[in-house]
Design a protein around this motif. Sequence first.
Motif, PDB file in Angstrom:
ATOM      1  N   CYS A  14       2.542   4.554  -1.943  1.00 24.08           N
ATOM      2  CA  CYS A  14       1.855   5.429  -2.834  1.00 24.08           C
ATOM      3  C   CYS A  14       2.832   4.674  -3.736  1.00 24.08           C
ATOM      4  O   CYS A  14       3.775   4.583  -4.978  1.00 24.08           O
ATOM      5  CB  CYS A  14       2.406   6.936  -2.652  1.00 24.08           C
ATOM      6  N   ASP A  53       0.611  -1.211   0.312  1.00 27.15           N
ATOM      7  CA  ASP A  53       0.323   0.143  -0.113  1.00 27.15           C
ATOM      8  C   ASP A  53       0.833   1.857   0.269  1.00 27.15           C
ATOM      9  O   ASP A  53       0.615   2.076   0.580  1.00 27.15           O
ATOM     10  CB  ASP A  53      -0.849   0.037   1.037  1.00 27.15           C
ATOM     11  N   CYS A  57       5.396   4.246   6.774  1.00 29.59           N
ATOM     12  CA  CYS A  57       5.442   3.683   5.159  1.00 29.59           C
ATOM     13  C   CYS A  57       6.983   2.927   5.444  1.00 29.59           C
ATOM     14  O   CYS A  57       6.707   1.543   5.529  1.00 29.59           O
ATOM     15  CB  CYS A  57       5.864   4.509   4.298  1.00 29.59           C
TER      16      CYS A  57
END
Lengths: 332, 647
Positions: free
Chosen positions: A24, A22, A58
């Motif tokens: 970007c 997930d 992230c």
Amino acid sequence: MAVKSETRRITAKDYRVDQPIDWCPGCGDFGILSALQQALARLGLEPHRVAIVGGIGCSGKSQYHIGAYGVHTLHGRLLPYATGIKLANPELTVVAVGGDGDGMAIGAGHFVNAGRRNVNMTYILFNNEVYGLTKGQASPTLPLGLQTKSLPEPNAQGRVNSLMLALSAGFTWIGRGYAFNVRQLVGLMQKAIEHPGLAYLDVLQPCPTYNNLHNKDWYAGKDRGDRPRVYALDDEDYDPVIAEGADEETVVAKMGQVIGKAMEWGDRIATGVFLENRNVSTFEERLGSRSPSYHKHAPALRPIADAEGRSLADLSDLFAQTSVTRKPGGEA
Amino acid sequence: MSSEQTDSLAWRVGGPQGSGVDTAARIFAGAAAAGGLHIFGRREYYSNIMGRHSYYDVRVAGRPMTCHSSVVHVLTTFEEETLVRHAISTGEGGAIIHDVESSDVRLDRITFLDERVVKDLTAYLGERDLPPTTAGVLEDARRRGVEVFPVAYDQITETLAGDILFKPRADRALNTIAVAVSCALLGYEPEYLADALKWIFGGRQEIIDLNVKAVELAYGYVKDEFDHGRLLHRMRPVHGTEPMILVGGNEAVAMGKMAAGLTFQTYYPISPATDESVYLEAHATVPLKNGGEGAIVVVQTEDELAAVTMATGAALTGARSATATAGPGLSLMVEGLGWAGMNEVPLVVTAYQRGSPSTGVPTRTEQGDLLFAIHAGHGEFPRLVLASGDVTEAFLDAAQAFNYAERYQTPVIHLLDQTIARTTQTVPPFDVGSIRIERGDVYVPPEGDDVRGPYPRFAVTESGVSTRPLLGQRGGTHWLTGAEHTEAGQVTEDPVIREQQLEKRARKLALAAREIPAEHKLAVYGEPQAAFTIVSWGSNKGAILEALERMSAAGIDARLIQVRLLWPFPREELAPILEAARPLVVVESNHSGQFAQLLCGQTARQCDHLVVKYNGRPMTCGELTRALLDIHRGTAEERIVLRNPYE
């Protein structure tokens, strides 16, 4: 240091996980993840002998996409978790992966103190200068005065130079890669993991969503006639090695060289191996010199009970030292 | 041993920190132990390196004791501050030994004496027409029937130095001289002191010789100046005592961990927990019964966040792993505790309570962290909390904590306090043979090379416990995460899986409540059927046990129910026992009665009386007995605060 598989060839496929990712589109994390899978495979490491320890953000999601033991820890605490894992079972290859906010802000104290120990493991910093997952606040690696797109005002806090911090903290291998140069990154990761000591790999990792200043085009030098800003130390006459037994003068010169390269920024950004210091003992060696049985039986692997569950510890000497029943004179 | 009120002797020594008060106490305790006597010692001190007042109580008897005494029989001092602070605690028939130089010093000239003490003592002395000086304090003691023995320490050390020794070196034997004067006044044979000196200064013959000479001079001084002394209290050796060791609470916990197979411990320095880790570090190579040796890795970390997370990392690999801290450190560890709970990691946290909140009174005792330990962390996750009542239990619980942690795959908080940490007592050598090591449900890799993960580490089971692969095991790869997760440890926010995992973790606590035998959850002392019921936890046990003896001597039947497993709370076991409790008295060392609240919440039974102490000092049997007798008479308030301004 790595325990290689003797039985079959390991490929990057062994490290892939069938899970949707997930991040970007265009995120530098993809390159780092791919490089890490390849590096682990090239080193011939069996996945169950590898622990990937992630921070929060992230970058900390990387380990879900690596088919090894994956430990998603707390914000900033990845290095102490990784240290505990490695010291308790030194046969494991331990790689910590975290972001710049994780490592240089909330975890900065752990970063510095990990350097003092020099445990044989690797720390990869995903450096994009912003807190991506919380929508783009300035991280400690964003230079003073810059205003990335989520910032209401230019950054009012200065930038920490993580390479210099690593140097002064005592990291014995220091390098930098670029997320969009996977080929170089694989090699750097291999070297970092193979280095017998604590390795720090700073990876410049453009955040396509929140860092509109230092993006892929900027690193590629699109604004200055396609002359890339990143260059490789390998292409220059740069020797990062401090050999075992090096004299004081050599050590000082080599450290100075790291500082010189680490301070470059803007038009010239060095990548490659900045320092490889073979002149410092690892924490594991220090533990072993205190207690030689550490090397024989690591904490995770030491037998502690017999088949009936009775303790193997023999405390009779300790009891004798504190015994007061006999007249203490002489023999106690 | 003889005394008017008790068959034990309470000896106290005090002085500025760094002046050898501990050594003096060790010499006295060593001498008593050499004569086969039992010892109960406790230390009080400031958060300071040098200069502030500290004191050491050594209580000796021909039988085991469980607490210290607030009434002192022999007070040994070298300087004014100790004299002034503790003369008032010296009871009738007791003795005060002081430096002749301290005979007349104004209270307000004593550097570190708190203003409050100066004010209170000045008023106290004024009411008795006595001056606010050491002379006034000593005269008050004499009027109360205390014998006062001024000693010319300087003269003794002068003689000790003679023509050959540098005087300051002889001065270093001052502790020994003071102890020897006590022993001489108590009619105790000097040879036991010589034994103690050999034990303490082991091998350093020059120091032993000097101190033995000092003992001789002190005994000679007592003979010449005080005609051997005229004390009511005597100290006599006891023969045929069973083997004993002299240990403190920190050491007991360390030994329990070693016996349990601890291989990894982390810590950040904090009073009163540090001594445990330092002891482990000093004994980090453990001899094994199979002839080999095993290492314990002890890491001093950069903070408590690192301490808890590093220990957790080690536990993931299968090492028996722990960290030790005090209340302020536990506050910092909370996020790591939640992660360990979420990831079902067997982690042992040894938490020593001290006077809080914040920095509080860092070197004094309190039981203020009970509800915190039970609830620490955001969200809901299972943890076990156990509390030890004395040094021997501290050993056993330290070992048992690992079995619980591994059986239920969750953090275990072992609660202790400053009182136990700073207790030194004679006990039978700990029973290592009684310990059984149980590692819980650990994954065993199958034969063969081709087995691959991911392994369903968090498989939903009826008991809540799932098989646990250790990092490094073939076929066991999985993910660990502080986020809610699937059986293999992948992040999920699915509502059904969320419920399943939350329920699975919670079931482990119910399992612990069902499985752990009642005798490990609580202990009953005194008259098991008595209506007069005291319920308590932790280090209060010692004072309560002796109070029960005194009540029994007064013809009152009473019992103590000591709760040892605080979480999961032993509701099922306690509720029936409490039905016949009249009155129900809760005793604890905090302000708000945290245990009483817990008891009420869990059993709907409110206590009739709450006895608390929170001045930072441990309870004594004397003050507690008075409170309990008042309750028995029906003259007590619901809430009773134990106070002593001179501790």
